[in-house]
Write a protein that holds these residues in place. Structure first.
Motif, PDB file in Angstrom:
ATOM      1  N   LEU A   1     -37.156  11.108  -6.234  1.00 37.25           N
ATOM      2  CA  LEU A   1     -36.441  12.376  -6.114  1.00 37.25           C
ATOM      3  C   LEU A   1     -35.395  12.307  -5.010  1.00 37.25           C
ATOM      4  N   GLU A   2     -35.731  11.661  -3.904  1.00 37.44           N
ATOM      5  CA  GLU A   2     -34.799  11.510  -2.786  1.00 37.44           C
ATOM      6  C   GLU A   2     -33.614  10.626  -3.182  1.00 37.44           C
ATOM      7  N   TYR A   3     -33.856   9.610  -3.987  1.00 35.93           N
ATOM      8  CA  TYR A   3     -32.757   8.786  -4.496  1.00 35.93           C
ATOM      9  C   TYR A   3     -31.752   9.656  -5.252  1.00 35.93           C
ATOM     10  N   TYR A   4     -32.240  10.505  -6.129  1.00 36.43           N
ATOM     11  CA  TYR A   4     -31.342  11.341  -6.929  1.00 36.43           C
ATOM     12  C   TYR A   4     -30.511  12.251  -6.025  1.00 36.43           C
ATOM     13  N   ARG A   5     -31.160  12.853  -5.040  1.00 31.02           N
ATOM     14  CA  ARG A   5     -30.445  13.750  -4.120  1.00 31.02           C
ATOM     15  C   ARG A   5     -29.407  12.998  -3.304  1.00 31.02           C
ATOM     16  N   LEU A   6     -29.800  11.903  -2.699  1.00 30.08           N
ATOM     17  CA  LEU A   6     -28.894  11.173  -1.821  1.00 30.08           C
ATOM     18  C   LEU A   6     -27.714  10.592  -2.578  1.00 30.08           C
ATOM     19  N   ILE A   7     -27.971  10.020  -3.741  1.00 30.97           N
ATOM     20  CA  ILE A   7     -26.866   9.438  -4.509  1.00 30.97           C
ATOM     21  C   ILE A   7     -25.847  10.511  -4.867  1.00 30.97           C
ATOM     22  N   ASN A   8     -26.313  11.662  -5.294  1.00 33.44           N
ATOM     23  CA  ASN A   8     -25.377  12.733  -5.615  1.00 33.44           C
ATOM     24  C   ASN A   8     -24.612  13.208  -4.392  1.00 33.44           C
ATOM     25  N   GLU A   9     -25.283  13.397  -3.277  1.00 30.74           N
ATOM     26  CA  GLU A   9     -24.595  13.836  -2.059  1.00 30.74           C
ATOM     27  C   GLU A   9     -23.570  12.810  -1.595  1.00 30.74           C
ATOM     28  N   MET A  10     -23.947  11.546  -1.653  1.00 27.60           N
ATOM     29  CA  MET A  10     -23.034  10.493  -1.198  1.00 27.60           C
ATOM     30  C   MET A  10     -21.845  10.341  -2.146  1.00 27.60           C
ATOM     31  N   LEU A  11     -22.091  10.464  -3.439  1.00 30.30           N
ATOM     32  CA  LEU A  11     -20.999  10.357  -4.396  1.00 30.30           C
ATOM     33  C   LEU A  11     -20.010  11.510  -4.224  1.00 30.30           C
ATOM     34  N   VAL A  12     -20.518  12.718  -4.077  1.00 31.80           N
ATOM     35  CA  VAL A  12     -19.649  13.881  -3.862  1.00 31.80           C
ATOM     36  C   VAL A  12     -18.820  13.702  -2.595  1.00 31.80           C
ATOM     37  N   ALA A  13     -19.433  13.160  -1.546  1.00 29.88           N
ATOM     38  CA  ALA A  13     -18.695  12.931  -0.300  1.00 29.88           C
ATOM     39  C   ALA A  13     -17.571  11.924  -0.492  1.00 29.88           C
TER      40      ALA A  13
ATOM     41  N   ALA B   1     -27.304   1.703 -18.723  1.00 30.96           N
ATOM     42  CA  ALA B   1     -27.017   1.517 -17.300  1.00 30.96           C
ATOM     43  C   ALA B   1     -26.131   0.291 -17.101  1.00 30.96           C
ATOM     44  N   ASP B   2     -25.207   0.379 -16.163  1.00 31.87           N
ATOM     45  CA  ASP B   2     -24.320  -0.743 -15.854  1.00 31.87           C
ATOM     46  C   ASP B   2     -24.894  -1.659 -14.781  1.00 31.87           C
ATOM     47  N   PHE B   3     -25.795  -1.143 -13.973  1.00 31.78           N
ATOM     48  CA  PHE B   3     -26.522  -1.922 -12.971  1.00 31.78           C
ATOM     49  C   PHE B   3     -27.762  -1.131 -12.623  1.00 31.78           C
ATOM     50  N   PHE B   4     -28.669  -1.724 -11.830  1.00 28.62           N
ATOM     51  CA  PHE B   4     -29.889  -0.964 -11.544  1.00 28.62           C
ATOM     52  C   PHE B   4     -30.416  -1.226 -10.149  1.00 28.62           C
ATOM     53  N   LEU B   5     -31.253  -0.267  -9.732  1.00 29.01           N
ATOM     54  CA  LEU B   5     -31.959  -0.329  -8.458  1.00 29.01           C
ATOM     55  C   LEU B   5     -33.444  -0.220  -8.747  1.00 29.01           C
ATOM     56  N   LEU B   6     -34.245  -0.937  -8.005  1.00 27.04           N
ATOM     57  CA  LEU B   6     -35.693  -0.804  -8.027  1.00 27.04           C
ATOM     58  C   LEU B   6     -36.066   0.060  -6.826  1.00 27.04           C
ATOM     59  N   CYS B   7     -36.529   1.276  -7.097  1.00 23.32           N
ATOM     60  CA  CYS B   7     -36.650   2.297  -6.043  1.00 23.32           C
ATOM     61  C   CYS B   7     -37.960   2.194  -5.272  1.00 23.32           C
TER      62      CYS B   7
ATOM     63  N   ASN C   1     -33.189   3.366   7.577  1.00 22.96           N
ATOM     64  CA  ASN C   1     -33.699   4.136   6.451  1.00 22.96           C
ATOM     65  C   ASN C   1     -33.334   3.376   5.173  1.00 22.96           C
ATOM     66  N   THR C   2     -34.288   2.653   4.618  1.00 24.94           N
ATOM     67  CA  THR C   2     -33.979   1.779   3.491  1.00 24.94           C
ATOM     68  C   THR C   2     -33.550   2.570   2.254  1.00 24.94           C
ATOM     69  N   THR C   3     -34.091   3.763   2.082  1.00 20.20           N
ATOM     70  CA  THR C   3     -33.688   4.581   0.940  1.00 20.20           C
ATOM     71  C   THR C   3     -32.209   4.923   1.021  1.00 20.20           C
ATOM     72  N   ALA C   4     -31.772   5.409   2.183  1.00 17.69           N
ATOM     73  CA  ALA C   4     -30.362   5.790   2.355  1.00 17.69           C
ATOM     74  C   ALA C   4     -29.448   4.575   2.252  1.00 17.69           C
TER      75      ALA C   4
END
Length: 232
Positions: free
Chosen positions: A18-30, A78-84, A216-219
């Protein structure tokens, strides 16, 4: 603009996915503006399935399981992937080449970030397979960085807290104090920073809790994903 669709192989545990989804969206918008949101495909694994396969005597079962889940992401577009999950990266060398997608490694991205910081002795927290394994140690050693982990008893404590609380989205002051006490032990051993090497730990421990630099490895992983997604 976002040129590549991000694939997330998550669910272990769901709180950090869930944190991945939030952070990716926030970072992309920025990066590209508030009119956007991230194109993400998610395969959310059942943690019980992952643990059952990973507990088999040899690694064939878990490798086959992860390959199958990763290929679902590929087939979805998907064009690439992450293992969360940090700990699951111990299987990456055997799994990633069989999925057929570019891969963003949380281990490599974190090791690069530690190197860029100038730190040469870093603490590592996570599940036992991460702390006792070699995949983080080797990536850091290749960059001239020494890795220090908690002693065996503290590793057991952290591992149990991660699985009984953090992956179940339970975060308590009592557990925070335990993590901070173990970080203090690492500081007394001369570490200059600490890798939060489990994607749930940053949900419990933030930089404001500790004087040492925290990684913070997630970020870090999400930042790398966004950067790759918007590359031409």
């Amino acid at each position: 603009m976002q040129n590549k669709t991000i694939g997330l192989l998550g669910g272990i545990g769901w709180a950090s996915t869930l944190e991945y989804y939030r952070l990716i969206n926030e970072m992309l918008v920025a990066r590209i503006g508030p009119a956007h949101s991230a194109r993400i495909l998610l395969v959310s694994m059942d943690q019980a399935d992952f643990v059952a396969h990973a507990s088999q005597p040899d690694s064939h079962a878990i490798e086959q399981f992860l390959v199958g889940e990763g290929q679902r992401l590929r087939d979805m577009g998907a064009d690439f992937f992450l293992l969360c999950a940090n700990g699951a990266h111990r299987f990456a060398p055997a799994v990633v080449p069989r999925i057929g997608l570019p891969f963003i490694s949380i281990v490599e991205e974190t090791a690069k970030r530690v190197q860029q910081s100038g730190i040469r002795k870093v603490g590592l927290l996570g599940v036992k397979q991460t702390m006792a394994g070699r995949f983080y140690h080797d990536a850091l050693e290749q960059r001239g960085i020494a890795t220090v982990t908690p002693d065996a008893a503290d590793q057991d404590i952290l591992h149990d807290l991660i699985y009984t609380e953090l992956v179940q989205n339970i975060f308590t002051d009592a557990s925070r104090k335990i993590f901070l006490a173990i970080i203090e032990k690492l500081r007394r051993q001369g570490v200059q920073g600490v890798i939060l090497g489990c994607t749930e730990i940053p949900l419990l421990i933030q930089q404001g809790d500790v004087d040492l630099p925290l990684f913070n490895t997630t970020a870090i992983h999400c930042e790398a994903a966004v950067a790759f997604a918007i590359e031409d």
